[in-house]
Design a protein around this motif. Structure first.
Motif, short mmCIF file in Angstrom:
data_model
loop_
_atom_site.label_atom_id
_atom_site.label_comp_id
_atom_site.label_asym_id
_atom_site.label_seq_id
_atom_site.Cartn_x
_atom_site.Cartn_y
_atom_site.Cartn_z
N MET A 1 26.13 -12.59 -25.51
CA MET A 1 24.90 -12.47 -26.32
C MET A 1 24.47 -11.01 -26.36
O MET A 1 24.44 -10.35 -25.32
CB MET A 1 23.83 -13.35 -25.67
N PHE A 26 23.36 -11.21 -20.98
CA PHE A 26 23.30 -10.55 -22.30
C PHE A 26 23.54 -9.07 -22.12
O PHE A 26 23.48 -8.54 -21.01
CB PHE A 26 21.93 -10.79 -22.97
N ASP A 54 24.12 -14.06 -31.10
CA ASP A 54 24.57 -15.02 -30.09
C ASP A 54 25.87 -15.63 -30.59
O ASP A 54 25.83 -16.59 -31.37
CB ASP A 54 23.48 -16.10 -29.86
#
Ligand SMILES: N[C@@H](CCC(=O)N[C@@H](CS)C(=O)NCC(=O)O)C(=O)O
Length: 214
Positions: A1, A26, A54
């Motif tokens: 992500m 992330f 994403d």
């Protein structure tokens, strides 16, 4: 992500804190205002930060991103299911993103962004006016409603706290002195939320980044 943006933006800082509170893995891809990075523009067609990628799903807007992440990763819950608590959470998020942000942006842009990042003088009189005239009623509003629990909604951490506390990091960066005698609850509340690990690393990095541009 991937989260696109700079955490100097309260919107980006909020999304980063939200993802951290959910312990989501992330990467932050730093982009600046006006950045033409194709991945960023694909996720944020109007070039506003933050944006999310994403696994190929692109999304702009901090609130949209938080609601998406909440639906995809419901634990721990940061947006309550109860109708009244959810309504309040969305209100505080909206209050922070509009009324509080607009006031903070006038101060932060003119004292920090213009001189340090854009190489031009900011309108310091406008920043001073915002701090003197626009900010106090917003602080009064918040001071009157911070509950003893230290959380704005439902006695637990929610998006409301992440959204409302985030601009207070910008106030600090811009040298806004919020008097703890006048605002004892609010100053303690903002300090406690911003001291959470979900925020603290971003804010520390921001301090270094701003200092380097002095
Ligand atoms: N409502 C949006 C606001 C995003 C926004 O305005 N971000 C600013 C940075 S604080 C930005 O990217 N400005 C660049 C521009 O307006 O071109 C959100 O919550 O993400």
């Amino acid at each position: 992500m991937i989260i696109y943006g700079s955490t100097l933006s309260p919107f980006v800082r909020k999304v980063v804190a939200f993802a951290n509170e959910k312990a989501l893995p992330f990467e932050i891809k730093p982009v600046g205002i006006g950045d033409r990075d194709p991945g960023f523009l694909a996720a944020s067609p109007f070039g506003k930060m933050p944006a999310l990628d994403d696994d190929g799903f692109g999304l702009a807007d901090s609130s949209a991103i938080c609601h998406y992440l909440e639906a995809k990763h419901p634990d721990p819950a940061l947006i309550p299911a109860d109708p009244k608590l959810r309504g309040r959470t969305i209100w505080y998020d909206e209050f922070a993103d509009t009324i509080l942000f607009n006031c903070g942006a006038t101060i932060f842009f003119n004292r920090i962004v213009a001189p340090r990042f854009l190489g031009r003088e900011g309108d310091l009189a406008a920043a001073d006016r915002a701090e003197r005239d626009t900010l106090p009623p917003l602080l009064d509003y918040l001071e009157a409603l911070i509950p003893a629990s230290g959380y704005l909604v439902g006695d637990a951490l929610t998006l409301a706290d992440l959204a409302v506390a985030s601009p207070f990091a910008n106030f600090e960066h811009a040298g806004v002195a919020i008097d703890p005698t006048t605002y004892p609850r609010l100053t303690a509340y903002a300090a406690a939320i911003l001291a959470r690990p979900s925020f603290a690393a971003s804010i520390e990095r921001e301090r270094g980044f701003i200092a380097k541009r002095a």
